[in-house]
Design a protein around this motif. Structure first.
Motif, PDB file in Angstrom:
ATOM      1  N   SER A 178       0.808  -1.228   0.000  1.00 43.63           N
ATOM      2  CA  SER A 178       0.000   0.000   0.000  1.00 43.63           C
ATOM      3  C   SER A 178       0.832   1.265   0.000  1.00 43.63           C
ATOM      4  O   SER A 178       0.332   2.346  -0.335  1.00 43.63           O
ATOM      5  CB  SER A 178      -0.932   0.010   1.217  1.00 43.63           C
ATOM      6  N   GLY A 179       2.108   1.175   0.370  1.00 43.82           N
ATOM      7  CA  GLY A 179       2.938   2.359   0.480  1.00 43.82           C
ATOM      8  C   GLY A 179       2.791   3.005   1.847  1.00 43.82           C
ATOM      9  O   GLY A 179       2.345   2.382   2.811  1.00 43.82           O
ATOM     10  N   THR A 180       3.146   4.282   1.916  1.00 44.01           N
ATOM     11  CA  THR A 180       3.133   5.024   3.182  1.00 44.01           C
ATOM     12  C   THR A 180       2.029   6.070   3.175  1.00 44.01           C
ATOM     13  O   THR A 180       1.969   6.899   2.259  1.00 44.01           O
ATOM     14  CB  THR A 180       4.483   5.708   3.427  1.00 44.01           C
ATOM     15  N   TRP A 181       1.180   6.041   4.194  1.00 46.84           N
ATOM     16  CA  TRP A 181       0.055   6.968   4.291  1.00 46.84           C
ATOM     17  C   TRP A 181       0.001   7.600   5.679  1.00 46.84           C
ATOM     18  O   TRP A 181       0.251   6.938   6.684  1.00 46.84           O
ATOM     19  CB  TRP A 181      -1.269   6.239   4.018  1.00 46.84           C
ATOM     20  N   ILE A 182      -0.319   8.871   5.694  1.00 48.56           N
ATOM     21  CA  ILE A 182      -0.599   9.586   6.939  1.00 48.56           C
ATOM     22  C   ILE A 182      -2.000  10.154   6.813  1.00 48.56           C
ATOM     23  O   ILE A 182      -2.339  10.767   5.798  1.00 48.56           O
ATOM     24  CB  ILE A 182       0.416  10.716   7.194  1.00 48.56           C
ATOM     25  N   GLY A 183      -2.835   9.931   7.826  1.00 47.49           N
ATOM     26  CA  GLY A 183      -4.216  10.383   7.745  1.00 47.49           C
ATOM     27  C   GLY A 183      -4.714  10.992   9.038  1.00 47.49           C
ATOM     28  O   GLY A 183      -4.210  10.706  10.127  1.00 47.49           O
ATOM     29  N   SER A 184      -5.718  11.834   8.890  1.00 49.41           N
ATOM     30  CA  SER A 184      -6.359  12.498  10.025  1.00 49.41           C
ATOM     31  C   SER A 184      -7.851  12.536   9.739  1.00 49.41           C
ATOM     32  O   SER A 184      -8.363  13.479   9.143  1.00 49.41           O
ATOM     33  CB  SER A 184      -5.790  13.920  10.166  1.00 49.41           C
ATOM     34  N   THR A 185      -8.558  11.477  10.135  1.00 51.87           N
ATOM     35  CA  THR A 185      -9.937  11.318   9.699  1.00 51.87           C
ATOM     36  C   THR A 185     -10.943  11.424  10.835  1.00 51.87           C
ATOM     37  O   THR A 185     -10.719  10.888  11.919  1.00 51.87           O
ATOM     38  CB  THR A 185     -10.128   9.969   8.967  1.00 51.87           C
ATOM     39  N   PRO A 186     -12.079  12.083  10.583  1.00 55.55           N
ATOM     40  CA  PRO A 186     -13.127  12.189  11.598  1.00 55.55           C
ATOM     41  C   PRO A 186     -14.232  11.150  11.453  1.00 55.55           C
ATOM     42  O   PRO A 186     -15.144  11.103  12.273  1.00 55.55           O
ATOM     43  CB  PRO A 186     -13.698  13.578  11.324  1.00 55.55           C
ATOM     44  N   GLU A 187     -14.169  10.307  10.403  1.00 58.00           N
ATOM     45  CA  GLU A 187     -15.344   9.505  10.037  1.00 58.00           C
ATOM     46  C   GLU A 187     -15.203   8.021  10.354  1.00 58.00           C
ATOM     47  O   GLU A 187     -14.450   7.297   9.696  1.00 58.00           O
ATOM     48  CB  GLU A 187     -15.654   9.672   8.545  1.00 58.00           C
ATOM     49  N   ILE A 188     -15.934   7.572  11.364  1.00 54.71           N
ATOM     50  CA  ILE A 188     -16.011   6.145  11.688  1.00 54.71           C
ATOM     51  C   ILE A 188     -16.866   5.444  10.639  1.00 54.71           C
ATOM     52  O   ILE A 188     -17.925   5.940  10.270  1.00 54.71           O
ATOM     53  CB  ILE A 188     -16.658   5.939  13.071  1.00 54.71           C
ATOM     54  N   ILE A 189     -16.409   4.281  10.185  1.00 59.64           N
ATOM     55  CA  ILE A 189     -17.305   3.451   9.376  1.00 59.64           C
ATOM     56  C   ILE A 189     -17.834   2.282  10.204  1.00 59.64           C
ATOM     57  O   ILE A 189     -18.965   1.854  10.014  1.00 59.64           O
ATOM     58  CB  ILE A 189     -16.646   2.957   8.073  1.00 59.64           C
ATOM     59  N   LEU A 190     -17.036   1.795  11.164  1.00 66.64           N
ATOM     60  CA  LEU A 190     -17.534   0.740  12.046  1.00 66.64           C
ATOM     61  C   LEU A 190     -16.655   0.657  13.283  1.00 66.64           C
ATOM     62  O   LEU A 190     -15.434   0.516  13.182  1.00 66.64           O
ATOM     63  CB  LEU A 190     -17.522  -0.616  11.322  1.00 66.64           C
ATOM     64  N   ALA A 253     -14.285  19.094  13.129  1.00 64.60           N
ATOM     65  CA  ALA A 253     -13.163  18.248  12.721  1.00 64.60           C
ATOM     66  C   ALA A 253     -12.041  19.175  12.262  1.00 64.60           C
ATOM     67  O   ALA A 253     -12.028  19.640  11.128  1.00 64.60           O
ATOM     68  CB  ALA A 253     -13.560  17.298  11.605  1.00 64.60           C
ATOM     69  N   GLY A 254     -11.099  19.474  13.177  1.00 65.63           N
ATOM     70  CA  GLY A 254     -10.055  20.433  12.858  1.00 65.63           C
ATOM     71  C   GLY A 254     -10.641  21.819  12.703  1.00 65.63           C
ATOM     72  O   GLY A 254     -11.389  22.297  13.562  1.00 65.63           O
ATOM     73  N   GLN A 255     -10.349  22.477  11.595  1.00 63.16           N
ATOM     74  CA  GLN A 255     -10.889  23.814  11.328  1.00 63.16           C
ATOM     75  C   GLN A 255     -12.128  23.758  10.436  1.00 63.16           C
ATOM     76  O   GLN A 255     -12.489  24.754   9.824  1.00 63.16           O
ATOM     77  CB  GLN A 255      -9.814  24.700  10.688  1.00 63.16           C
ATOM     78  N   LEU A 256     -12.753  22.582  10.379  1.00 65.02           N
ATOM     79  CA  LEU A 256     -13.979  22.400   9.622  1.00 65.02           C
ATOM     80  C   LEU A 256     -15.066  21.868  10.541  1.00 65.02           C
ATOM     81  O   LEU A 256     -14.784  21.299  11.600  1.00 65.02           O
ATOM     82  CB  LEU A 256     -13.764  21.416   8.469  1.00 65.02           C
ATOM     83  N   VAL A 257     -16.316  22.034  10.125  1.00 57.83           N
ATOM     84  CA  VAL A 257     -17.437  21.394  10.809  1.00 57.83           C
ATOM     85  C   VAL A 257     -18.253  20.621   9.782  1.00 57.83           C
ATOM     86  O   VAL A 257     -18.270  20.953   8.595  1.00 57.83           O
ATOM     87  CB  VAL A 257     -18.346  22.418  11.539  1.00 57.83           C
ATOM     88  N   HIS A 258     -18.909  19.556  10.267  1.00 54.55           N
ATOM     89  CA  HIS A 258     -19.732  18.713   9.415  1.00 54.55           C
ATOM     90  C   HIS A 258     -21.059  18.444  10.097  1.00 54.55           C
ATOM     91  O   HIS A 258     -21.189  18.593  11.318  1.00 54.55           O
ATOM     92  CB  HIS A 258     -19.041  17.373   9.142  1.00 54.55           C
TER      93      HIS A 258
END
Length: 372
Positions: A178-190, A253-258
């Motif tokens: 898959s390579g190298t990934w950095i993530g910052s996610t607000p969304e649970i799927i399960l 979520a950070g400087q955003l809202v959802h």
């Protein structure tokens, strides 16, 4: 989160250049890093989420399964909690391949004007089936690449994300596949365990107004969120008759809202979590409605490969606790380059410039970690 000592930086940043599959992640509202590492053997791959039934490990799954981008599971040969234990476990493990430098070709870095022009062209193509009512919603995403500073540290980027975004799941993952990934996610799927499980519908985006959280939503965002909520509710009802719903409400979520809706539900068979994930993914939050038409349209018309962006990432354990997220606000490291990803929901009423600005705001979330 406290910064690890210099030895851990050297160990992790060296491992990113090698072939040892590992992931370091931190769950929302905690300060504790978690390590999952495979000690030897080939990485396990899969080509359908249904293949995750009964599996345990750290999952990295793509938006669309291809021969180049299968799903991967990092087998938990070694696990650790906290920097001290992580350092002890990695230091005591023989990692023979970490001196092998990953090679990469130079990436064509396009100016923002060219990126925007391309986005506008694709947007015009996406809005057409929406206005003709052939498709109800589409998610249009894009990427942008940047040259990394010679002193860039993947682990430093991870720590920066942890300290900047306490509400999000932060991850640094690396495998030869898959390579190298950095993530910052607000969304649970399960997420969940036993007979109590959770998922969320997250859609609609507005920037924060300083430190003031806006709460007045336009019809477009409300409609977008309703698409996601209705879809998730229908899917869950196929697997559970015991469902509790909270929302929609405004979530930061950070400087955003959802706009967010929480779903809690019961499951009788945790050995079949892969079937549930296969039914949920991709949700309208990253794909569109109706699901199959939207998915096919995106694959044929988006014009680039999402790879593992908007796929699934996180810890899977059918006999214990599971925390799986949608891989949003993420970047892919390839040699001395980082490619950032962002997208947004498109409805017939969507405005191209507004949607472009939304992707700009989302990219700023993860660009911060490579600009520090």
């Amino acid at each position: 989160m406290n910064k690890p000592d210099s030895q851990i930086y050297k160990l992790i940043d060296t491992m990113v250049k090698g072939n040892t599959p590992f992931a370091i992640y931190r769950l929302p509202w905690t300060d504790v890093p978690l390590l999952v590492m495979q000690n030897d053997g080939e990485i396990q791959t899969f080509n359908s989420l249904k293949e995750l039934n009964g599996q345990k490990g750290f999952v990295i799954s793509p938006f669309s399964f291809t021969s180049n981008h299968p799903g991967v599971i990092i087998r938990p040969d070694i696990t650790a909690t906290g920097w001290e234990e992580i350092s002890e476990k990695i230091s005591s493990t023989t990692i023979s391949d970490t001196e092998q430098e990953c090679t990469s070709t130079a990436i064509d870095i396009k100016p923002e004007t060219e990126l925007k022009e391309r986005y506008m062209e694709v947007f015009a193509n996406f809005i057409s089936p929406l206005k003709s009512k052939k498709i109800g919603k589409l998610v249009l995403s894009r990427n942008a690449s940047y040259k990394l500073d010679e002193s860039f540290s993947p682990l430093e980027a991870f720590v920066t994300a942890c300290n900047s975004y306490p509400r999000m799941m932060i991850s640094l993952s690396h495998t030869p596949v898959s390579g190298t990934w950095i993530g910052s996610t607000p969304e649970i799927i399960l997420s969940g365990e036993g007979d109590t499980w959770n998922t969320v519908a997250l859609a609609g985006t507005m920037p924060m107004q300083g430190e003031v959280m806006p709460t007045e939503w336009h019809k477009k965002e409300k409609d977008e969120q309703a698409f996601v909520s209705e879809y998730i509710s229908k899917v869950i009802k196929k697997f559970s008759s015991k469902i509790a719903v909270k929302g929609p409400y405004t979530a930061r979520a950070g400087q955003l809202v959802h706009l967010r809706t929480d779903f809690q539900f019961g499951l009788k068979k945790t050995s079949e979590l892969g079937n549930l994930l296969d039914a949920l993914h991709p949700t309208p939050a990253v794909c569109g409605m109706p699901k199959d038409k939207a998915y096919d349209f995106i694959i044929e018309n988006e014009g680039y490969d999402r790879k593992y962006y908007s796929g699934i990432i996180g810890w899977l354990n059918p006999e214990g606790h599971t925390t799986l997220y949608v891989n949003l606000r993420c970047l892919n490291i390839d040699g001395n380059y980082a490619t950032l990803y962002a997208g947004g929901g498109i409805l017939p009423s969507s405005d191209a410039n507004s949607e472009w600005e939304e992707t700009q705001h989302k990219m700023k979330t993860i660009k911060l970690v490579i600009s520090c």
